[in-house]
Write a protein that holds these residues in place. Sequence first.
Motif, PDB file in Angstrom:
ATOM      1  N   THR A  39       0.802  -1.219   0.000  1.00 56.83           N
ATOM      2  CA  THR A  39       0.000   0.000   0.000  1.00 56.83           C
ATOM      3  C   THR A  39       0.834   1.266   0.000  1.00 56.83           C
ATOM      4  O   THR A  39       0.309   2.354  -0.264  1.00 56.83           O
ATOM      5  N   THR A 322      -9.471  -1.782   1.030  1.00 60.58           N
ATOM      6  CA  THR A 322      -8.219  -1.245   0.497  1.00 60.58           C
ATOM      7  C   THR A 322      -7.769  -2.143  -0.650  1.00 60.58           C
ATOM      8  O   THR A 322      -7.525  -3.334  -0.453  1.00 60.58           O
ATOM      9  N   PHE A 380      -7.683   6.798   2.239  1.00 59.21           N
ATOM     10  CA  PHE A 380      -6.484   6.108   1.791  1.00 59.21           C
ATOM     11  C   PHE A 380      -5.796   5.419   2.964  1.00 59.21           C
ATOM     12  O   PHE A 380      -5.821   5.916   4.092  1.00 59.21           O
ATOM     13  N   HIS A 381      -5.195   4.278   2.685  1.00 57.36           N
ATOM     14  CA  HIS A 381      -4.275   3.641   3.629  1.00 57.36           C
ATOM     15  C   HIS A 381      -2.898   3.722   2.994  1.00 57.36           C
ATOM     16  O   HIS A 381      -2.640   3.083   1.982  1.00 57.36           O
ATOM     17  N   GLN A 386      -9.049   3.528  -0.470  1.00 57.68           N
ATOM     18  CA  GLN A 386     -10.024   2.659   0.171  1.00 57.68           C
ATOM     19  C   GLN A 386     -11.388   2.955  -0.444  1.00 57.68           C
ATOM     20  O   GLN A 386     -11.751   4.112  -0.658  1.00 57.68           O
TER      21      GLN A 386
END
Length: 455
Positions: A39, A322, A380-381, A386
């Motif tokens: 990620t 995600t 967001f990760h 996400q």
Amino acid sequence: MAAKGISTIGAASRSLSSSLMAAAKEPDVENLRLIEELTSNVDAVQERVLAEILGRNADAEYLDKCGLDASDTDRATFRAKVPVASYDDLKPYVKRIANGDRSPILSTHPIIEFLTSSGTSSRMRWPAARYVPGLHTGKGLYFLFARSETKTPGGLTAQPALTSRTLQEEGLRLHEPNMAAILCEDASQSMYAQMLCGLCQRHDVLRVGAVFAAALVRAIRFLQLNWAQLAADIETGELNPRVTDPSDRECSRGDWTGIVTRVWPKTKCLNVVVTGVMAQYILTLQYYSGGLPIVSGMYASSECFFGLNLRPLCGPSEVSYTIMPNTAYFEFLPVGEAVDASNLVELARVEDGREYEVVVTTYAGLNRYRVGDVLCVTGFHNAAPQFRFVRRQSVLLSIEADKTDEAELQRAVERASSALLRRRGASIVEYTSRACTERVPGHFSPALPHWTLAP
């Protein structure tokens, strides 16, 4: 030919699935490290994945007709030459493969099976031991129903993705009861065998689930209708009306509030899909489980695996996935814009709060393929977006030139239930919809099966 959405699974998708399933026995820190790495480098991983896919399938007929050769593995050339495709666009190629053509049509690797789509993407479970201590020290009771496989004219197996996945996992001993019960063609007998096994081992069960919420609700309803017979079988091994087990007396009371934790007292969570159209079952599952956490952990379809819910114990309405950038090459078509290759947005460049239709390019030979799911970016990760599942693109109600999707229908039913039923101590267990044209303008109303109102 088979239904829309037929596809094959790529090697990377299988690899991710296997690693996640094995994660229950591996240190959490290693799994989290992999997730953090993927990620944090979304764009670079996506660029590598696309190059691998195009290099692997460079000699495929489809890419050749698009004007790509073995050296064309960069994004710019891919975007310029490969069009956005729907199932209808690929149907002639799929038919040739199904009829026995073994030439490299969509993929240079052999096609060994077709996965038929249910039309509903699966948001499946993933190991949540980090969030639920002791979760994997016992057993999981999952109600699975595999449909019979069929054969294409060319002799390839065609079966639902869930059936294929279940068969692959037989050797991993992930599911109880045994495969014979799961693969039984009679759904009622299959349910009976699975429920009987679950009741016999009720003190070992730490999690209860199914792929879709509807199946779990159906299983509990089955227990409600057949508990006496099940109890007799457990006690005597033959038909017997006497009920002596404490868990069976729970059923005889007629109070089904929290029945899951009363019959399976060690249950820590439910593993089940409750997003999209399955959201209608949330209140029912909360009623039956006594408010146990509902885990919707993984997002997948017959085309490929997409991503993970990194907060598996969040509320059902807060579930976001995600996207894991190593499973396929992902692009996104902004909702409301023309279906044109130039309008597609790469995974690392989607905008927070905006809705997109997801488009995938897979190792198995689907190129810029419209899956049909509409997602909304929720945050967001690291660098990975996400997404909240919004709806299926093709699932719309229209009676007066309106466009009503399943999410709007669900909200309307929830409002009506809250206003009219809950103050009377009742709730909707299940519904469908029907068009009413007796009045002008026409409208939609929920059509409720006779057993849908439950105290």
